[in-house]
Scaffold this motif. Structure first.
Motif, PDB file in Angstrom:
ATOM      1  N   UNK A 293     -40.076 -10.472  19.354  1.00  0.00           N
ATOM      2  CA  UNK A 293     -40.001 -11.404  20.474  1.00  0.00           C
ATOM      3  C   UNK A 293     -39.365 -12.739  20.063  1.00  0.00           C
ATOM      4  N   UNK A 294     -38.900 -12.841  18.836  1.00  0.00           N
ATOM      5  CA  UNK A 294     -38.341 -14.087  18.319  1.00  0.00           C
ATOM      6  C   UNK A 294     -36.883 -13.879  17.913  1.00  0.00           C
ATOM      7  N   UNK A 295     -36.243 -14.965  17.463  1.00  0.00           N
ATOM      8  CA  UNK A 295     -34.849 -14.881  17.009  1.00  0.00           C
ATOM      9  C   UNK A 295     -34.725 -13.967  15.791  1.00  0.00           C
ATOM     10  N   UNK A 296     -35.785 -13.801  15.040  1.00  0.00           N
ATOM     11  CA  UNK A 296     -35.721 -12.960  13.839  1.00  0.00           C
ATOM     12  C   UNK A 296     -35.316 -11.532  14.179  1.00  0.00           C
ATOM     13  N   UNK A 297     -35.526 -11.128  15.441  1.00  0.00           N
ATOM     14  CA  UNK A 297     -35.155  -9.774  15.842  1.00  0.00           C
ATOM     15  C   UNK A 297     -33.641  -9.578  15.833  1.00  0.00           C
ATOM     16  N   UNK A 298     -32.877 -10.679  15.848  1.00  0.00           N
ATOM     17  CA  UNK A 298     -31.409 -10.586  15.789  1.00  0.00           C
ATOM     18  C   UNK A 298     -30.903 -10.492  14.360  1.00  0.00           C
ATOM     19  N   UNK A 299     -31.792 -10.681  13.388  1.00  0.00           N
ATOM     20  CA  UNK A 299     -31.414 -10.538  11.987  1.00  0.00           C
ATOM     21  C   UNK A 299     -31.732  -9.147  11.479  1.00  0.00           C
ATOM     22  N   UNK A 300     -31.473  -8.924  10.228  1.00  0.00           N
ATOM     23  CA  UNK A 300     -31.718  -7.629   9.585  1.00  0.00           C
ATOM     24  C   UNK A 300     -32.878  -7.790   8.617  1.00  0.00           C
ATOM     25  N   UNK A 301     -33.900  -6.971   8.767  1.00  0.00           N
ATOM     26  CA  UNK A 301     -35.064  -7.033   7.898  1.00  0.00           C
ATOM     27  C   UNK A 301     -34.721  -6.425   6.543  1.00  0.00           C
ATOM     28  N   UNK A 302     -34.909  -7.182   5.474  1.00  0.00           N
ATOM     29  CA  UNK A 302     -34.567  -6.738   4.128  1.00  0.00           C
ATOM     30  C   UNK A 302     -35.701  -7.094   3.178  1.00  0.00           C
ATOM     31  N   UNK A 303     -35.551  -6.694   1.928  1.00  0.00           N
ATOM     32  CA  UNK A 303     -36.453  -7.121   0.854  1.00  0.00           C
ATOM     33  C   UNK A 303     -35.638  -7.920  -0.156  1.00  0.00           C
ATOM     34  N   UNK A 304     -36.247  -8.960  -0.729  1.00  0.00           N
ATOM     35  CA  UNK A 304     -35.565  -9.834  -1.673  1.00  0.00           C
ATOM     36  C   UNK A 304     -36.350  -9.910  -2.967  1.00  0.00           C
ATOM     37  N   UNK A 305     -35.654  -9.963  -4.074  1.00  0.00           N
ATOM     38  CA  UNK A 305     -36.299 -10.127  -5.374  1.00  0.00           C
ATOM     39  C   UNK A 305     -35.455 -11.062  -6.240  1.00  0.00           C
ATOM     40  N   UNK A 306     -36.034 -11.504  -7.357  1.00  0.00           N
ATOM     41  CA  UNK A 306     -35.334 -12.427  -8.256  1.00  0.00           C
ATOM     42  C   UNK A 306     -35.665 -12.065  -9.695  1.00  0.00           C
ATOM     43  N   UNK A 307     -34.679 -12.255 -10.565  1.00  0.00           N
ATOM     44  CA  UNK A 307     -34.900 -11.973 -11.987  1.00  0.00           C
ATOM     45  C   UNK A 307     -35.033 -13.249 -12.792  1.00  0.00           C
ATOM     46  N   UNK A 308     -34.836 -14.413 -12.122  1.00  0.00           N
ATOM     47  CA  UNK A 308     -34.987 -15.702 -12.781  1.00  0.00           C
ATOM     48  C   UNK A 308     -35.801 -16.618 -11.876  1.00  0.00           C
ATOM     49  N   UNK A 309     -36.512 -17.558 -12.466  1.00  0.00           N
ATOM     50  CA  UNK A 309     -37.292 -18.487 -11.643  1.00  0.00           C
ATOM     51  C   UNK A 309     -36.400 -19.424 -10.837  1.00  0.00           C
ATOM     52  N   UNK A 310     -36.815 -19.742  -9.615  1.00  0.00           N
ATOM     53  CA  UNK A 310     -36.180 -20.774  -8.809  1.00  0.00           C
ATOM     54  C   UNK A 310     -34.775 -20.470  -8.351  1.00  0.00           C
ATOM     55  N   UNK A 311     -34.428 -19.183  -8.175  1.00  0.00           N
ATOM     56  CA  UNK A 311     -33.074 -18.845  -7.747  1.00  0.00           C
ATOM     57  C   UNK A 311     -32.833 -19.301  -6.312  1.00  0.00           C
ATOM     58  N   UNK A 312     -31.600 -19.705  -6.018  1.00  0.00           N
ATOM     59  CA  UNK A 312     -31.221 -20.023  -4.649  1.00  0.00           C
ATOM     60  C   UNK A 312     -31.246 -18.756  -3.806  1.00  0.00           C
ATOM     61  N   UNK A 313     -31.393 -18.935  -2.503  1.00  0.00           N
ATOM     62  CA  UNK A 313     -31.466 -17.772  -1.612  1.00  0.00           C
ATOM     63  C   UNK A 313     -30.241 -16.872  -1.743  1.00  0.00           C
ATOM     64  N   UNK A 314     -29.078 -17.468  -1.910  1.00  0.00           N
ATOM     65  CA  UNK A 314     -27.844 -16.688  -1.981  1.00  0.00           C
ATOM     66  C   UNK A 314     -27.777 -15.816  -3.229  1.00  0.00           C
ATOM     67  N   UNK A 315     -28.578 -16.128  -4.236  1.00  0.00           N
ATOM     68  CA  UNK A 315     -28.558 -15.355  -5.480  1.00  0.00           C
ATOM     69  C   UNK A 315     -29.706 -14.355  -5.574  1.00  0.00           C
ATOM     70  N   UNK A 316     -30.537 -14.280  -4.533  1.00  0.00           N
ATOM     71  CA  UNK A 316     -31.615 -13.296  -4.529  1.00  0.00           C
ATOM     72  C   UNK A 316     -31.038 -11.899  -4.344  1.00  0.00           C
ATOM     73  N   UNK A 317     -31.648 -10.939  -5.003  1.00  0.00           N
ATOM     74  CA  UNK A 317     -31.192  -9.551  -4.920  1.00  0.00           C
ATOM     75  C   UNK A 317     -31.705  -8.919  -3.635  1.00  0.00           C
ATOM     76  N   UNK A 318     -30.800  -8.260  -2.895  1.00  0.00           N
ATOM     77  CA  UNK A 318     -31.150  -7.631  -1.621  1.00  0.00           C
ATOM     78  C   UNK A 318     -31.502  -6.169  -1.848  1.00  0.00           C
ATOM     79  N   UNK A 319     -32.610  -5.746  -1.251  1.00  0.00           N
ATOM     80  CA  UNK A 319     -33.021  -4.337  -1.259  1.00  0.00           C
ATOM     81  C   UNK A 319     -33.179  -3.865   0.182  1.00  0.00           C
TER      82      UNK A 319
END
Length: 943
Positions: A293-319
């Motif tokens: 029922x929110x704007x999030x429904x227009x996005x794509x639901x994914x999973x994110x992970x990181x191999x280093x502390x404090x990574x920027x969102x753009x460098x997070x690994x997409x699953x």
């Protein structure tokens, strides 16, 4: 005493300055705590003897003096008892009898106090624990401390007497909380404030800053530094003020993602700006099932992970990226989304901390996401109260439905709602329950401020909805809500009362503030009483605000067709709701983590490194010798074997089953499978009467309130059948129903009564036991039983109609079972070799059990409605509900039919057949050791 206080503060790790301690003592003395007074007296003596010089600075000494003008402490006040106005039963009786217009005694003077509200964030402790991965320390860039070891070494080796400095250790991150403020924020205000305070006190962050985000009149974002209450009169600040060069900052945007700023893409621009410099996440106030029922429904639901502390969102690994998108976009906006649940925040914190094997939920917005808005279809808002409530019942959880019904008895106020949750629904409170209600359409925002005042909005039920909801609540539950809410309002208004009747009096001595608290409650109480009918309605008709009269009653009655009155008495029982905890489901990545968490829960100690090494080796089928031979570990084979022996004993105690190296994975998987069902039990009260059948045998009959419900099952319900459709609304009149199926002892007592039409076997059952349900009885036998019982008691006993049976079984629920979405053999007797939905396998007892042996009833107080024996109903069988009655009467064929309906399911059937909507038919003369019945009393229709 003062030294003891300072020692205690040090033990509690509270870093308080002398001024802080003085202020605390001054405050304690003003609220007249005896122990605080004793400390203050000792401090005063120390002050007078100049012994306090080294403890407190001079400017704070006078602030704790008992002779200070602002201390508010005197012998007269100490001995004076507080007074407040209360109403006694005699006052009420006198008012009713004489209709006196004399004023009530004037209330005591003084400032009314505010009653402490129930915590809006009940899982604060768990949330605090979930953020532990962020409690890192890093070298400071601007603060330095003495490096003692290197200083000594430099002096010894080089004879250089210059201190060597090293960077001080400090918390890793700053936290910036950005709160999007909209009209709907009123729902979440207390929860947000408690979360913000929790973050400020948590200790994981170097600094915590709070900003507010509002919408201007032209639809643009306004950005304010949070200082007290935010208003649009402040000068808007630039969102770039959040940027700082070292990158050690975390931004958390708190929002429900439904405002125009989201739909117009303004917030997307802010997220894109900030995420180029720091990790950014959205704390979504709504649970995931409402994100559509929110704007999030227009996005794509994914999973994110990181191999280093404090990574920027753009460098997070997409699953979990959708297969239908050929390649991962490089310019898409991605960010983690968390909710106010400890599990969600824990995974997010671990991703921020750089734990590579952990994922957190995220949303990815493609560059063309706004093109999807035109295809995003929204339903037209529903205005009919009945449809609103039915739609809500069909989609909401059992707890949300129950809370909405209770809310209909009181003003829509967040403190009151939290109070009702605490008193009436004593399970862990979750934001999803409130979200379900406030997103359902049952409530609407109304502007309540007067002219020339700042805007003030509050939620009210849509017109007519409160009345529909009140049709599903029992009188005893109304009394409980009245008692809890009236006591809260009385405390808040500064008066003393323990009964809501006292608040229904109009009192000219009340000032405007008190009236503002009491009159809305009294108005709603009047509406509630009218809808309950009977004596309640007569009481409501006598209430005419602001001059309110009262009527006091002690018991309720059910009047049946022949004007026989039945006195009802209250009884207590337990209800159970099954909660499915998906987090306990295991996979190869989190098995050791789950084991470690359970060990900590039971022993308060985590697994150590060598224990985890042994478990990792066990999962990989590596022997102790091979584990010891690995070069990455420095443990010998003897140490490994010794620790393993103790580890298996520890796990055996924790999981309650013998654990060894060979069966470890099997045992843990079995434990997780069984433990993902959580049974929440809580107490309820209902009304019943007892029919004496002689020789100490009794028949307990429960009062079932009238109401309206949706009969049948939706197509999407698992294992449902076309015979349970179409769903249709049925109105049920009040009646009473047997608390249990008829037992063999009750059968034998009635079978000994004079015959009406046919003989009855005195002991027909296969599975013997006085308290077991009678079985091997046909529909004809059950009708004869009712006729004999009616003649003996002179009350209209009969079989229930099929609609009455389902209404009584559901007891206000719309889930497949009155337990919730699944069922377990811990609560009902059926074939446990099969499962339903997310349920688990259980016991197959292969026989009936004693009635009520599971100690759990539904919300009406009825036991064994799922399983044990099929139960005969009055109706003839029909293959669907096309043309079914809507008044609760039995559905009889135009031509005589011998096929009769059974409901409830027996011990020999699968859990899917135990659903509230499940139905079966047999010939009226057929008897089976699977079939029994229960009786009802009260002529809503004529046999």
């Amino acid at each position: 005493m003062i030294n003891k206080l300072i020692q205690l503060l040090e033990q509690l790790e509270l870093d308080m300055s002398a001024e802080d301690i003085a202020d605390a003592l001054w405050l304690a003395s003003n609220i007249k705590l005896p122990i605080a007074r004793e400390i203050v007296d000792e401090v005063t003596q120390l002050n007078q003897s100049s012994q306090i010089t080294d403890i407190l600075p001079n400017q704070t000494k006078s602030s704790i003096s008992p002779t200070s003008e602002n201390s508010g402490y005197s012998t007269a006040e100490k001995n004076q008892e507080p007074t407040a106005k209360a109403y006694t039963k005699d006052d009420i009786d006198s008012n009713l009898s004489s209709n006196s217009t004399e004023k009530s005694p004037s209330p005591s003077s003084g400032v009314p106090f505010k009653a402490p509200a129930v915590a809006a964030l009940p899982n604060a402790l768990e949330i605090g624990r979930s953020l532990r991965p962020l409690m890192r320390k890093v070298p400071s860039r601007i603060k330095f401390v003495l490096d003692e070891e290197n200083t000594v070494q430099q002096i010894a080796e080089n004879d250089v007497w210059i201190p060597v400095l090293k960077p001080a250790r400090e918390r890793w991150l700053d936290l910036v909380i950005v709160i999007e403020e909209t009209r709907a924020t009123v729902v979440w205000q207390e929860t947000i404030n408690e979360f913000r305070k929790l973050m400020e006190r948590h200790g994981a962050f170097r600094n915590v800053y709070t900003w507010s985000l509002c919408t201007s009149d032209n639809g643009k974002p306004l950005f304010f530094k949070r200082q007290g209450k935010t208003t649009k009169k402040q000068n808007s600040r630039s969102p770039k003020e959040l940027l700082e060069p070292n990158g050690r900052r975390l931004i958390l945007l708190i929002s429900d993602c439904v405002s125009s700023l989201w739909w117009h893409g303004e917030i997307h621009k802010l997220l894109e700006l900030w995420s180029k410099h720091f990790p950014v996440a959205v704390l979504q106030l709504l649970p995931e099932q409402l994100w559509e029922r929110t704007v999030l429904d227009l996005g794509i639901l994914i999973s994110l992970s990181a191999i280093e502390p404090g990574l920027l969102n753009s460098k997070l690994t997409i699953h979990d990226f959708p297969l239908w998108i050929e390649e991962k976009p490089t310019k898409a906006l991605r960010f983690p989304v968390v909710i106010l649940e400890a599990e969600s925040l824990k995974y997010w914190a671990k991703v921020i901390a750089g734990t590579g094997n952990i994922d957190t939920v995220g949303i990815l917005f493609m560059p063309n996401w706004r093109e999807l808005i035109s295809t995003h279809i929204y339903d037209q808002p529903i205005k009919e109260p009945e449809l609103l409530v039915n739609n809500f019942y069909n989609s909401a959880s059992p707890l949300a439905r129950k809370l909405a019904i209770f809310m209909a008895s009181a003003p829509v106020s967040m403190p009151v709602i939290h109070l009702i949750q605490e008193k009436m629904l004593p399970q862990p409170r979750k934001p999803i329950i409130l979200a379900e209600i406030f997103m359902s359409g049952l409530l609407e925002l109304k502007l309540v401020s007067k002219e020339n005042q700042p805007e003030k909005w509050r939620y009210e039920f849509v017109e007519g909805v409160r009345k529909v909801l009140l049709g599903s609540i029992r009188a005893t539950e109304v009394d409980a809500v009245f008692a809890a809410v009236s006591q809260y309002i009385a405390n808040k208004a500064g008066i003393q009362t323990k009964n809501f009747l006292a608040l229904l009096f109009s009192n000219s001595d009340w000032d405007e503030n008190i009236k503002a608290e009491i009159l809305p409650f009294a108005e709603i109480t009047k509406e509630v009483l009218k809808n309950l009918g009977g004596d309640y309605a007569r009481l409501a008709s006598s209430l005419d605000l602001p001059e309110i009269k009262t009527f006091e009653f002690e018991f309720a009655i059910i009047t049946v067709e022949d004007d026989i009155s039945i006195k009802l008495e209250p009884f207590n029982f337990e209800v159970a709701l099954i909660e499915i905890n998906q987090s306990n489901k295991l996979n190869s990545n989190n098995l050791i983590e789950v084991v470690d968490e359970e060990v900590f829960n039971k022993t308060k100690n985590h697994l150590n490194e060598i224990q985890k090494i042994i478990l990792e080796g066990t999962l990989k089928s590596i022997s102790y010798e091979q584990i010891a031979a690995l070069e990455i570990y420095n443990y010998g084979e003897k140490k490994i074997k010794s620790t393993a022996s103790k580890l298996w004993k520890l796990l055996t105690e924790v999981f309650g089953k013998k654990v060894t190296k060979t069966n470890f994975k099997t045992v843990i998987n079995q434990w997780a499978t069984s433990s993902h069902l959580i049974i929440n039990r809580y107490s309820r009260q209902a009304q019943h009467f007892i029919e004496d059948l002689g020789n100490g045998i009794q028949l307990e009959m429960v009062a079932i309130p009238g109401g309206t419900f949706v009969m049948g099952s939706p197509e999407e319900e698992l294992e449902s059948h076309s015979t349970e459709r179409p769903q249709h609304q049925v109105s049920i009149k009040p009646f009473s129903m047997g608390k249990y199926p008829i037992t063999q002892a009750q059968w034998q007592a009635v079978a000994a009564l004079p015959q009406v039409k046919q003989e009855l076997k005195p002991d027909p059952s296969k599975f013997k036991g006085a308290k077991r349900p009678v079985e091997k009885v046909s529909w004809d036998d059950a009708v004869e039983f009712c006729a004999r019982l009616a003649n003996h008691t002179q009350r209209p006993y009969r079989l229930p109609s099929e609609a009455e049976w389902e209404y009584a079984c559901r007891a206000g629920t719309t889930t497949p079972f009155h337990f919730g979405e699944t069922i377990t053999t811990d609560l009902a007797n059926y074939d446990g070799n099969s499962t339903y939905g997310n349920g688990v396998k259980g016991i197959y007892r292969k026989e009936t059990t004693e009635v009520g042996s599971f100690k759990i009833a539904n919300e009406f107080g009825l036991y064994d409605m799922h399983g044990n024996v099929w139960e005969w109903c009055q109706d003839d069988w029909h293959d669907s509900y096309e043309g079914a009655p809507t008044d609760g009467s039995p559905w009889l064929s135009d031509e005589a039919s011998r096929d009769k309906v059974l409901r409830g399911v027996s011990w020999d059937y699968n859990p899917g057949d135990c659903r509230s909507a499940s139905r079966l038919y047999l010939d009226a003369g057929f008897d089976s050791f699977l079939d029994g019945f229960r009786v009802v009393c009260g002529a809503a229709w004529t046999l």
